[in-house]
Design a protein around this motif. Structure first.
Motif, PDB file in Angstrom:
ATOM      1  N   PHE A 282       0.839  -1.198   0.000  1.00 47.51           N
ATOM      2  CA  PHE A 282       0.000   0.000   0.000  1.00 47.51           C
ATOM      3  C   PHE A 282       0.881   1.259   0.000  1.00 47.51           C
ATOM      4  O   PHE A 282       0.651   2.187  -0.775  1.00 47.51           O
ATOM      5  N   LYS A 283       1.905   1.264   0.850  1.00 44.62           N
ATOM      6  CA  LYS A 283       2.818   2.414   0.917  1.00 44.62           C
ATOM      7  C   LYS A 283       3.600   2.569  -0.388  1.00 44.62           C
ATOM      8  O   LYS A 283       3.816   3.691  -0.867  1.00 44.62           O
ATOM      9  N   ALA A 284       4.020   1.450  -0.969  1.00 49.35           N
ATOM     10  CA  ALA A 284       4.739   1.515  -2.247  1.00 49.35           C
ATOM     11  C   ALA A 284       3.836   2.085  -3.336  1.00 49.35           C
ATOM     12  O   ALA A 284       4.273   2.890  -4.161  1.00 49.35           O
ATOM     13  N   ALA A 285       2.569   1.687  -3.337  1.00 51.49           N
ATOM     14  CA  ALA A 285       1.624   2.201  -4.337  1.00 51.49           C
ATOM     15  C   ALA A 285       1.396   3.696  -4.166  1.00 51.49           C
ATOM     16  O   ALA A 285       1.244   4.420  -5.157  1.00 51.49           O
ATOM     17  N   GLU A 286       1.385   4.167  -2.932  1.00 51.89           N
ATOM     18  CA  GLU A 286       1.212   5.603  -2.684  1.00 51.89           C
ATOM     19  C   GLU A 286       2.363   6.416  -3.267  1.00 51.89           C
ATOM     20  O   GLU A 286       2.191   7.594  -3.575  1.00 51.89           O
ATOM     21  N   ASP A 287       3.513   5.776  -3.419  1.00 53.20           N
ATOM     22  CA  ASP A 287       4.687   6.476  -3.954  1.00 53.20           C
ATOM     23  C   ASP A 287       4.767   6.433  -5.476  1.00 53.20           C
ATOM     24  O   ASP A 287       5.713   6.957  -6.057  1.00 53.20           O
ATOM     25  N   THR A 288       3.792   5.805  -6.125  1.00 55.41           N
ATOM     26  CA  THR A 288       3.814   5.744  -7.590  1.00 55.41           C
ATOM     27  C   THR A 288       3.047   6.920  -8.183  1.00 55.41           C
ATOM     28  O   THR A 288       2.257   7.569  -7.509  1.00 55.41           O
ATOM     29  N   PHE A 289       3.335   7.186  -9.443  1.00 50.00           N
ATOM     30  CA  PHE A 289       2.617   8.189 -10.237  1.00 50.00           C
ATOM     31  C   PHE A 289       2.593   9.575  -9.578  1.00 50.00           C
ATOM     32  O   PHE A 289       1.580  10.257  -9.579  1.00 50.00           O
TER      33      PHE A 289
ATOM     34  N   PHE B 116      -4.495   1.260  -8.968  1.00 52.82           N
ATOM     35  CA  PHE B 116      -4.128   0.291  -9.998  1.00 52.82           C
ATOM     36  C   PHE B 116      -2.769  -0.335  -9.670  1.00 52.82           C
ATOM     37  O   PHE B 116      -2.583  -1.544  -9.817  1.00 52.82           O
ATOM     38  N   SER B 117      -1.824   0.471  -9.200  1.00 50.61           N
ATOM     39  CA  SER B 117      -0.506  -0.042  -8.806  1.00 50.61           C
ATOM     40  C   SER B 117      -0.633  -1.078  -7.689  1.00 50.61           C
ATOM     41  O   SER B 117       0.013  -2.124  -7.728  1.00 50.61           O
ATOM     42  N   LEU B 118      -1.455  -0.778  -6.700  1.00 51.26           N
ATOM     43  CA  LEU B 118      -1.653  -1.704  -5.592  1.00 51.26           C
ATOM     44  C   LEU B 118      -2.265  -3.001  -6.090  1.00 51.26           C
ATOM     45  O   LEU B 118      -1.802  -4.097  -5.743  1.00 51.26           O
ATOM     46  N   ILE B 119      -3.280  -2.899  -6.932  1.00 51.76           N
ATOM     47  CA  ILE B 119      -3.921  -4.098  -7.483  1.00 51.76           C
ATOM     48  C   ILE B 119      -2.913  -4.909  -8.298  1.00 51.76           C
ATOM     49  O   ILE B 119      -2.872  -6.140  -8.203  1.00 51.76           O
ATOM     50  N   CYS B 120      -2.067  -4.244  -9.076  1.00 49.31           N
ATOM     51  CA  CYS B 120      -1.046  -4.951  -9.863  1.00 49.31           C
ATOM     52  C   CYS B 120      -0.050  -5.681  -8.968  1.00 49.31           C
ATOM     53  O   CYS B 120       0.304  -6.836  -9.249  1.00 49.31           O
ATOM     54  N   MET B 121       0.397  -5.025  -7.913  1.00 49.60           N
ATOM     55  CA  MET B 121       1.347  -5.688  -7.006  1.00 49.60           C
ATOM     56  C   MET B 121       0.715  -6.905  -6.333  1.00 49.60           C
ATOM     57  O   MET B 121       1.339  -7.975  -6.240  1.00 49.60           O
ATOM     58  N   LEU B 122      -0.523  -6.767  -5.871  1.00 55.31           N
ATOM     59  CA  LEU B 122      -1.209  -7.894  -5.235  1.00 55.31           C
ATOM     60  C   LEU B 122      -1.467  -9.007  -6.246  1.00 55.31           C
ATOM     61  O   LEU B 122      -1.300 -10.191  -5.927  1.00 55.31           O
ATOM     62  N   SER B 123      -1.829  -8.625  -7.466  1.00 56.22           N
ATOM     63  CA  SER B 123      -2.080  -9.619  -8.513  1.00 56.22           C
ATOM     64  C   SER B 123      -0.808 -10.375  -8.887  1.00 56.22           C
ATOM     65  O   SER B 123      -0.831 -11.591  -9.090  1.00 56.22           O
ATOM     66  N   PHE B 124       0.303  -9.663  -8.983  1.00 55.47           N
ATOM     67  CA  PHE B 124       1.576 -10.314  -9.301  1.00 55.47           C
ATOM     68  C   PHE B 124       1.934 -11.325  -8.212  1.00 55.47           C
ATOM     69  O   PHE B 124       2.374 -12.439  -8.501  1.00 55.47           O
TER      70      PHE B 124
END
Length: 196
Positions: free
Chosen positions: A149-156, A170-178
């Motif tokens: 979640f914190k990593a996703a907050e640092d994107t875009f 979307f970044s968070l969903i991608c990380m969880l999906s991966f």
């Protein structure tokens, strides 16, 4: 993320706490008819579905198909034992990520070696052991989700403001999906090694 990030994160984490765990001692020690099995599963796993008011946990058709596909031993005089219910719980959790043939490959050795055996080590002990491990993983999962979640907050950071929130989600969903994708590949490889 501009949605109240604390609310979103807390909602995600609290959803982990709501995952229902059926303890082996909660399962009746008497044999059940199919309607009783489906009612038991509905009452204990209802909150684990995406749409609790709509989604079916287990239907008569599903149970019949599991028996036809050798995922579940046939009932005895139309009654299902506690061991049947334990296998149905495993199937319930696996069916969201594994194919029927993979579930069959995974459960066949369990059913063959432990179903209906009058030994000190049976399906109940296996169930308690593995689900006990899974419950212990909740804190590790929560920590991993917080990190993602914190990593996703640092994107875009440079994205247009009107799209930033969605892109971060979307970044968070991608990380969880991966994470799920990689673990699914590992599970499939391990199942393949069982059938070899």
């Amino acid at each position: 993320m501009t949605i109240n990030t604390d609310d979103l994160l807390n909602s995600i984490l609290s959803s982990l706490d709501r995952i229902e765990y059926i303890r082996a001692e909660d399962i009746p020690d008497i044999d059940l008819y199919m309607d009783q099995v489906t009612t038991f599963m509905e009452s204990h796993l209802r909150n684990s579905t995406r749409n609790p008011n709509e989604d079916k946990i287990l239907t008569k058709t599903m149970i019949n198909n599991y028996a036809k596909n050798n995922l579940l031993p046939p009932p005895v005089k139309k009654k299902y034992s506690k061991e049947h219910v334990l296998l149905l719980i495993f199937i319930y959790y696996y069916k969201g990520i594994l194919s029927i043939s993979d579930i069959q490959g995974l459960l066949e050795p369990i059913t063959h070696n432990f179903f209906g055996k009058n030994s000190e080590y049976g399906l109940t002990e296996i169930y308690e052991e593995v689900f006990g491990l899974e419950r212990k993983q909740a804190d590790t999962l929560k920590s991993d989700i917080v990190d993602k979640f914190k990593a996703a907050e640092d994107t875009f950071k440079d994205a247009p403001e009107e799209h930033k929130e969605f892109l971060q989600l979307f970044s968070l969903i991608c990380m969880l999906s991966f994470d799920v994708y990689v673990k699914k590949l590992l599970i499939e490889k391990m199942i393949d090694s069982i059938s070899e």
